[in-house]
Design an enzyme around this catalytic site. Structure first.
Site, PDB file in Angstrom:
ATOM      1  N   ASP A 452       0.903  -1.146  -0.087  1.00  0.00           N
ATOM      2  CA  ASP A 452       0.169   0.060  -0.060  1.00  0.00           C
ATOM      3  C   ASP A 452       0.950   1.398   0.035  1.00  0.00           C
ATOM      4  OD1 ASP A 452      -2.191   1.360   0.314  1.00  0.00           O
ATOM      5  OD2 ASP A 452      -3.201   0.451   2.261  1.00  0.00           O
ATOM      6  N   ASP A 520     -10.794   1.619  -2.789  1.00  0.00           N
ATOM      7  CA  ASP A 520     -11.585   1.381  -1.565  1.00  0.00           C
ATOM      8  C   ASP A 520     -12.807   1.337  -1.883  1.00  0.00           C
ATOM      9  OD1 ASP A 520      -9.152   1.034  -0.250  1.00  0.00           O
ATOM     10  OD2 ASP A 520      -8.775   2.999   0.416  1.00  0.00           O
TER      11      ASP A 520
HETATM   12  C1  DGJ Z   1      -5.909   1.811   1.985  1.00  0.00           C
HETATM   13  C2  DGJ Z   1      -6.065   0.526   1.312  1.00  0.00           C
HETATM   14  O1  DGJ Z   1      -6.724   0.883   0.081  1.00  0.00           O
HETATM   15  C3  DGJ Z   1      -7.168  -0.260   2.313  1.00  0.00           C
HETATM   16  O2  DGJ Z   1      -7.767  -1.307   1.437  1.00  0.00           O
HETATM   17  C4  DGJ Z   1      -6.462  -0.508   3.515  1.00  0.00           C
HETATM   18  O3  DGJ Z   1      -5.361  -1.151   3.250  1.00  0.00           O
HETATM   19  C5  DGJ Z   1      -5.864   0.631   4.235  1.00  0.00           C
HETATM   20  N1  DGJ Z   1      -5.044   1.485   3.412  1.00  0.00           N
HETATM   21  C6  DGJ Z   1      -5.201   0.382   5.153  1.00  0.00           C
HETATM   22  O4  DGJ Z   1      -4.543   1.327   6.081  1.00  0.00           O
END
Ligand code: DGJ
Length: 697
Positions: A452, A520
């Site tokens: 990430d 997300d």
């Molecule tokens: C952003 C990601 O897109 C989410 O799926 C998750 O992993 C969060 N970060 C965690 O902080």
């Protein structure tokens, strides 16, 4: 016939893909000029096209010919692809042709500046199984004493043929709304598509498609390009008033410089181009094929159904809770369990602990081994979330190394999500990052990392470094190197690219990852659009798609479980809901739907995708793999309660009879092509269906 031909009399090269041709020539002043990008041509025909050079219209115009990589200098007034400044203040370039060589489908054309020690190689690569042309450049300082300032070095410039009109398709968005397809007339102007964020960005994706305004999903000529780079980038589309449309693109945004040291060479990333005559659908299918055959490392692997803990537990993860979730996930048929954020350091929220990559001793008193072992005992693979490029100021890492982050003297360090960006351009920071990842993967035999990156760059300085802008490129290169090294040393490791959802999806990251966390936003209605945009360039095989809870965490929209599943089945299915809160009926339905996905998954993940409809009320995608077909259709709203028209399929054989593997209904291929597949959609909003067709007998 070789893929690259050269006609020495006319100083013309012809590159050929299976159905397309690309021609360039060397002008009298040794500038490489564009001749043709489109349908197949013979060398003789290409020479004829090259002879059609219109003179400049007046003393106020640039030369009418299109450069393959425009420089500053001479009568050129469009956006330059290469901008340099020499130590004596001279800008621009005048080329002398220094030869070329061909190695299979790889053509290198070498150009030297007539006076200064600047050398350029134009690279072109074509493959026998794809119409995608890969282009990039190498710029080199051949001096042994004096640096050359590179103000811009693009990978390639592309040109659409002269048409009366032009339209551009591109992807825009933001966090939670990535990959929105926009289709708009090309302005007579310079239009810039860019990310200044240090990552590819949610806001624009480095892909665009140009047509003359008449192409449709399954007809018409389309010229599309995609940049293989995961940091800041810029593509400038230029339509001039006399009718040509060209675009130049590469890494870095405007205003950055690179001091090319004596003896140094700078390689740019690939900027790939594709001409297709069969509309946007054919363009997407050709890109998907290219991504599978020439970008992904494990294209033949079927991606597992994963479970991800993020929406269920947020930062609140511990051994007991994750083991309970894992047990539920396994009972549904999940194959890969991924524990998301919150497992390390003092990470109880987004304000603390990022950078301290040791399991939290309270949450995981015995480390991660018991969880990993239990996940495996349950028959699943084990994956972990990491965010290697970032740090919370409230962390042991930052307290020990405040100088490791991007920062500038006399400037505030802007925090976003309470975090700063590590400067992986620094060899010590990059080495440390690789070391902890390597240890982590080795210690737990990790199968899958969700990598990430939750904020863009700000104050991107490198105090004490003589050429600090380099970090914009060196950081991304370091990310690539770390991923490449991890994958080489841990061949079983698979990586998901994520930057707060789909903020880092591009051909560069896909060369070292296996899938992308698309967004997300897991609301299935929004996802239909997001997935539609994503599919323009990227295949279903890399499109991570989770089924989460209803009402949706991002939009509060309520949707049936079946609809959520059917939308997510269009990519790599994952489950991201709070399984502890799912009812027995929901869990039972999920078991059936996951089993159904596993049956259609080879067709979805390895098949050819046809976007059949996408008109707001009904969106439908068909996947064809051999003689098997899968249709997914989603109807978010049902205006007036009307029934939807049958769906006319494509790519089925008219003489073959197909059976719906679920209902047993049979259909002649000719009927599916003609009157279409009747859609047995439940009434009301959020209706969807999955049809799996196999030939009878
Ligand atoms: C952003 C990601 O897109 C989410 O799926 C998750 O992993 C969060 N970060 C965690 O902080």
């Amino acid at each position: 016939m070789p893929p690259v031909l050269f006609d020495p009399d006319h100083r013309l090269w012809l590159l050929r893909g299976p159905t397309t041709a690309y021609a360039i020539r060397l002008a009298d002043d040794d500038t490489v000029r564009h001749v043709h990008w489109g349908a197949t041509l013979t060398l003789t025909e290409a020479v004829k096209v090259a002879e059609r050079i219109s003179p400049a219209a007046s003393s106020f115009e640039a030369v009418a010919a299109v450069d393959e990589l425009a420089v500053e200098g001479g009568a050129r007034f469009g956006p330059p692809s290469l901008l340099v400044r020499f130590a004596d203040g001279t800008r621009g370039v005048q080329w002398r042709y220094a030869g070329h060589d061909v190695d299979g489908g790889h053509l290198r054309i070498r150009l030297h500046d007539r006076h200064y020690p600047l050398r350029l190689t134009l690279h072109y690569r074509v493959c026998a199984d794809s119409d995608v042309i890969e282009r990039w450049t190498t710029v080199e300082n051949h001096d042994d004493r004096t640096p050359i300032t590179v103000l811009r070095c693009d990978s390639a410039a592309w040109a659409a043929p002269h048409r009366t009109d032009y339209r551009v398709s591109h992807l825009v968005g933001g966090w939670n709304s990535e990959f929105q397809l926009r289709r708009t007339d090309v302005a007579v102007a310079e239009t810039v598509f860019t990310s200044r964020r240090g990552v590819t960005s949610h806001h624009a994706n480095p892909w665009l498609a140009v047509d003359d305004g008449t192409a449709g999903e399954e007809h018409g000529e389309v010229w599309s390009t995609a940049l293989a780079w995961s940091g800041s980038w810029r593509i400038t589309l230029h339509r001039d008033p006399v009718g040509r449309t060209t675009w130049t693109g590469g890494f870095g945004h405007e205003g950055l410089t690179w001091s090319l040291a004596p003896g140094e060479a700078l390689d740019t990333p690939v900027f790939a181009g594709l001409y297709t005559a069969g509309g946007f659908g054919a363009a997407s299918r050709a890109w998907h094929g290219y991504v599978r055959r020439h970008v992904l490392s494990h294209p033949n692997e079927t991606r597992p159904v994963l479970y991800n803990s993020w929406e269920a537990t947020g930062f609140d993860v511990d051994e007991v809770g994750q083991i309970a979730l894992a047990a539920r996930a396994a009972s549904l048929g999940v194959e890969l369990f991924v524990m998301d954020d919150g497992w390390f350091g003092a990470r109880t929220g987004d304000h603390v602990g990022l950078g301290d990559w040791v399991p939290n001793p309270v949450r995981f008193p015995n480390g991660l081994r018991p969880l990993a072992a239990e996940v495996r005992r349950l028959g699943m693979r084990f994956g972990l979330w990491v965010e290697p490029e970032m740090v919370n100021p409230d962390s042991d890492l930052y307290r020990a190394h405040p100088d490791w982050v991007l920062h500038m003297t006399n400037r505030d360090r802007t925090e976003l999500r309470n975090q700063l960006v590590l400067n992986l351009g620094r060899p010590d920071t990059a080495e440390w990052t690789h070391a902890w990842l390597d240890r982590l993967v080795a210690a737990h035999d990790i199968d899958f990392l969700k990598w990430d990156a939750n904020r863009p760059f700000t104050e991107a300085g490198w105090p004490g470094h003589g050429d600090p802008d380099r970090l914009w490129i060196e950081h991304t290169r370091a990310v690539y190197r770390i991923m490449d090294r991890l994958r080489a040393d841990h061949p079983g490791l698979r990586i998901e690219a994520c930057a707060g959802g789909g903020g880092r999806a591009d051909l560069g990251i896909l060369a070292r990852t296996d899938q992308v966390w698309t967004s997300d936003n897991t609301d299935p209605v929004d996802r239909i659009d997001i997935q539609h945009g994503f599919s323009q360039l990227y295949p279903a095989q890399v499109m991570g798609a989770w089924v989460t809870d209803s009402p949706n965490a991002a939009t509060a929209r309520e949707t049936p479980l079946r609809f959520r599943f059917h939308v997510a089945m269009a990519g790599v299915l994952g489950i991201g809901g709070d399984l502890a809160a799912w009812t027995d009926d929901e869990l039972k339905e999920a078991v059936e739907l996951i089993a159904a996905y596993k049956r259609i998954r080879p067709v979805v993940q390895h098949g050819t995708a046809y976007r059949l409809r996408g008109d707001g009320t009904l969106t439908a995608v068909q996947y064809a793999h051999g003689d098997e077909h899968v249709v997914l259709a989603w109807c978010p709203t049902r205006p007036y309660g009307h029934a939807t028209a049958p769906l006319r399929l494509t790519a089925v054989r008219p003489e073959v009879v197909y059976r719906d593997t679920d209902t047993g209904a049979t259909y002649a291929g000719a009927v599916l092509l003609g009157s279409g597949l009747p859609l047995d959609l439940p009434s009301g909003d959020h209706a969807s269906t999955l049809v799996h067709l196999r030939p009878v007998g």
